[in-house]
Design an enzyme around this catalytic site. Structure first.
Site, PDB file in Angstrom:
ATOM      1  N   GLU A   1       3.788   3.538   8.425  1.00  0.00           N
ATOM      2  CA  GLU A   1       3.701   3.811   9.861  1.00  0.00           C
ATOM      3  C   GLU A   1       4.826   3.862  10.444  1.00  0.00           C
ATOM      4  O   GLU A   1       5.123   4.691  11.419  1.00  0.00           O
ATOM      5  CB  GLU A   1       2.938   2.695  10.264  1.00  0.00           C
ATOM      6  CG  GLU A   1       1.323   2.751   9.697  1.00  0.00           C
ATOM      7  CD  GLU A   1       0.459   1.622  10.190  1.00  0.00           C
ATOM      8  OE1 GLU A   1      -0.531   2.001  10.612  1.00  0.00           O
ATOM      9  OE2 GLU A   1       1.022   0.289   9.978  1.00  0.00           O
TER      10      GLU A   1
ATOM     11  N   GLU B   1      -4.601  -1.208   3.008  1.00  0.00           N
ATOM     12  CA  GLU B   1      -5.207  -1.951   3.925  1.00  0.00           C
ATOM     13  C   GLU B   1      -6.868  -1.939   3.615  1.00  0.00           C
ATOM     14  O   GLU B   1      -7.298  -3.209   3.694  1.00  0.00           O
ATOM     15  CB  GLU B   1      -4.975  -1.438   5.345  1.00  0.00           C
ATOM     16  CG  GLU B   1      -3.583  -1.744   5.734  1.00  0.00           C
ATOM     17  CD  GLU B   1      -2.789  -0.513   5.785  1.00  0.00           C
ATOM     18  OE1 GLU B   1      -1.616  -0.252   6.370  1.00  0.00           O
ATOM     19  OE2 GLU B   1      -3.021   0.375   4.901  1.00  0.00           O
TER      20      GLU B   1
END
Length: 272
Positions: free
Chosen positions: A112, A133
């Protein structure tokens, strides 16, 4: 004039486990990124920023599960940005260019951080991207659910986010995850040449061109990030997620060896 500074990502104490550091995006490194972003935003002598890691195996690893697990299990109906989202938006909105030069693993929060940069270039045979995740029960909360679909389309973004598998540099280039995948010995000369070239142009033109692209094509990102943060908070509050985070840590998550290949994911209890 510091037109193209090269900024090395430090190995933080919490990332140094089981024989090595993984540049874990824990509280300490997140605060460093936040501070650095504020400094660069205010520094008018900087035109182009190149991010790279001093570690051969890692650009930046994922966010620390300890920090995630300590978050409140009560989710407010008032939406707010997460720190990684804020860091990313600061780099997206500042009137200067940011480039990620990736030679190791960039997963989860590390991915990210790279996605928030204006451009991404990676070394073939070395750079690896991914989002593990969902396998643990989490929703990426640092911008991935908003930036990936805009880069590669909905289907490929869901493949990355739900498949939770590693994406090598060559495939990342084909999908639009990164700008280019280059041979390792060509990566640094290419990025430095591009950075110096951009920095040689009028600073106001760089800022206006970047603002035009962002306003026209990406104006809805802040609203999407608020949705992402809320959904991510809801996933953290799940008892299933809390149990799987503890299981992942016992299986090798956040250790140097565990972060290299993410084999700990295969050790998690199957979901019924």
């Amino acid at each position: 004039m510091r037109s193209t500074p090269s900024l090395w990502l430090p190995a933080t104490p919490s990332g140094a486990r089981s024989g090595g550091s993984a540049n874990l995006l824990d509280e300490a490194l997140s605060q460093e990124f936040d501070r650095l972003g504020r400094e660069l935003e205010a520094d008018e002598s900087v035109r182009v920023v190149v991010f790279q890691s001093a570690l051969p195996d890692f650009f930046v690893a994922h966010s620390g599960l300890g920090r995630v697990g300590s978050a409140s299990k009560r989710v407010s109906n008032t939406r707010s940005f997460r720190l990684t989202q804020t860091i990313g938006e600061r780099f997206r909105n500042m009137p200067k260019v940011s480039i990620a030069k990736i030679e190791g693993r960039a997963r989860g929060g590390g991915s990210e951080i790279a996605l928030a940069m204006d451009m991404r270039f990676a070394a073939v045979g070395k750079a690896i991207f991914g989002h593990p995740e969902v396998a643990i029960g989490l929703v990426p909360g640092g911008g991935a659910t908003q930036r990936l679909p805009r880069l590669m389309g909905r289907g490929r973004a869901l493949e990355v986010l739900l498949g939770c598998d590693d994406i090598p540099a060559e495939l990342a280039e084909r999908y639009g995850y990164i700008n280019r995948a280059l041979p390792a010995d060509e990566l640094t000369p290419f990025v430095e040449k591009l950075a110096h070239r951009i920095a040689s142009f009028p600073v106001h033109a760089i800022a206006h061109a970047k603002a035009s692209v962002d306003t026209g094509a990406f104006n809805s990102i802040p609203e999407g990030l608020l949705v992402e943060a809320h959904e991510s908070d809801l996933s953290v509050a799940s008892e299933v997620t809390q149990a799987r985070m503890k299981e992942a840590l016992k299986a090798g998550d956040e250790t140097y060896e565990g972060e290299l290949e993410m084999a700990y994911l295969s050790k998690l209890s199957p979901m019924e």
